[in-house]
Design a protein around this motif. Structure first.
Motif, short mmCIF file in Angstrom:
data_model
loop_
_atom_site.label_atom_id
_atom_site.label_comp_id
_atom_site.label_asym_id
_atom_site.label_seq_id
_atom_site.Cartn_x
_atom_site.Cartn_y
_atom_site.Cartn_z
N SER A 8 17.64 74.36 39.48
CA SER A 8 17.18 73.71 40.71
C SER A 8 16.07 74.50 41.39
O SER A 8 15.31 73.94 42.17
N SER A 9 15.97 75.80 41.10
CA SER A 9 14.96 76.62 41.76
C SER A 9 13.68 76.75 40.92
O SER A 9 12.90 77.65 41.15
N ARG A 10 13.50 75.86 39.98
CA ARG A 10 12.27 75.91 39.17
C ARG A 10 11.08 75.46 40.00
O ARG A 10 11.23 74.82 41.04
N ARG A 11 9.93 75.78 39.53
CA ARG A 11 8.70 75.47 40.27
C ARG A 11 8.37 74.00 40.11
O ARG A 11 8.15 73.52 38.99
N ARG A 12 8.35 73.27 41.21
CA ARG A 12 8.10 71.82 41.15
C ARG A 12 6.63 71.50 40.99
O ARG A 12 6.28 70.55 40.30
N TYR A 13 5.79 72.26 41.66
CA TYR A 13 4.35 72.03 41.60
C TYR A 13 3.73 73.13 40.75
O TYR A 13 4.08 74.30 40.90
N GLY A 14 2.78 72.77 39.89
CA GLY A 14 2.10 73.75 39.06
C GLY A 14 1.13 74.60 39.87
O GLY A 14 0.78 74.26 41.00
N LYS A 15 0.68 75.69 39.28
CA LYS A 15 -0.26 76.58 39.96
C LYS A 15 -1.60 75.89 40.19
O LYS A 15 -2.27 76.13 41.19
N ALA A 16 -1.99 75.04 39.26
CA ALA A 16 -3.25 74.29 39.41
C ALA A 16 -3.18 73.35 40.61
O ALA A 16 -4.17 73.15 41.31
N ALA A 17 -1.99 72.78 40.84
CA ALA A 17 -1.81 71.87 41.98
C ALA A 17 -1.95 72.63 43.29
O ALA A 17 -2.61 72.16 44.23
N SER A 18 -1.36 73.82 43.36
CA SER A 18 -1.45 74.59 44.60
C SER A 18 -2.88 75.06 44.85
O SER A 18 -3.34 75.14 45.98
N LYS A 19 -3.60 75.33 43.76
CA LYS A 19 -5.00 75.73 43.88
C LYS A 19 -5.84 74.57 44.43
O LYS A 19 -6.72 74.77 45.28
N SER A 20 -5.54 73.37 43.98
CA SER A 20 -6.26 72.18 44.43
C SER A 20 -5.98 71.90 45.91
O SER A 20 -6.90 71.55 46.67
N VAL A 21 -4.74 72.09 46.33
CA VAL A 21 -4.37 71.87 47.73
C VAL A 21 -5.04 72.93 48.61
O VAL A 21 -5.55 72.62 49.69
N LYS A 22 -5.06 74.17 48.12
CA LYS A 22 -5.70 75.26 48.86
C LYS A 22 -7.18 74.96 49.07
O LYS A 22 -7.72 75.15 50.16
N SER A 23 -7.81 74.44 48.02
CA SER A 23 -9.23 74.08 48.10
C SER A 23 -9.45 72.97 49.13
O SER A 23 -10.40 73.03 49.93
N ALA A 24 -8.57 71.97 49.13
CA ALA A 24 -8.68 70.86 50.08
C ALA A 24 -8.50 71.34 51.51
O ALA A 24 -9.20 70.89 52.43
N MET A 25 -7.59 72.29 51.72
CA MET A 25 -7.35 72.83 53.06
C MET A 25 -8.58 73.60 53.56
O MET A 25 -8.96 73.49 54.73
N HIS A 26 -9.22 74.35 52.66
CA HIS A 26 -10.44 75.07 53.04
C HIS A 26 -11.56 74.10 53.40
O HIS A 26 -12.28 74.31 54.37
N ARG A 27 -11.69 73.03 52.60
CA ARG A 27 -12.72 72.02 52.88
C ARG A 27 -12.45 71.32 54.20
O ARG A 27 -13.38 70.98 54.94
#
Length: 89
Positions: A8-27
């Motif tokens: 149940s504690s596995r990573r739900r979102y991939g690292k690429a997804a978090s990178k994409s969200v981080k980019s969107a937040m910066h924009r």
């Protein structure tokens, strides 16, 4: 003793997804994140919307992102309103 992770504690979102969200937040902070397909919808100011756009972009790239919840909203218009439109004179 080696410890094992729970399923149940596995990573739900991939690292690429978090990178994409981080980019969107910066924009969004910079003011260059736009709404709509071609970006003519105006600037995004909402934090939640920026996250949604980031996840959507990650999905398009093929990153590991859970599916959208479908059918979670129910229409409230399915109930019929009682028609009491008579006027008393």
């Amino acid at each position: 003793m080696a410890t094992t992770k729970k399923s149940s504690s596995r990573r739900r979102y991939g690292k690429a997804a978090s990178k994409s969200v981080k980019s969107a937040m910066h924009r969004r902070k910079k003011g260059t994140l736009k709404r709509g397909k071609s970006g003519h919808g105006g600037k995004v100011k909402s934090r939640k919307q920026a996250i949604a756009i980031g996840l959507s972009e990650a999905r398009k790239k093929g990153a590991k992102v859970p599916r959208k919840k479908s059918g979670s909203r129910r229409k409230s218009s399915s109930r019929k309103k009682s028609s009491s439109g008579r006027k008393s004179s």
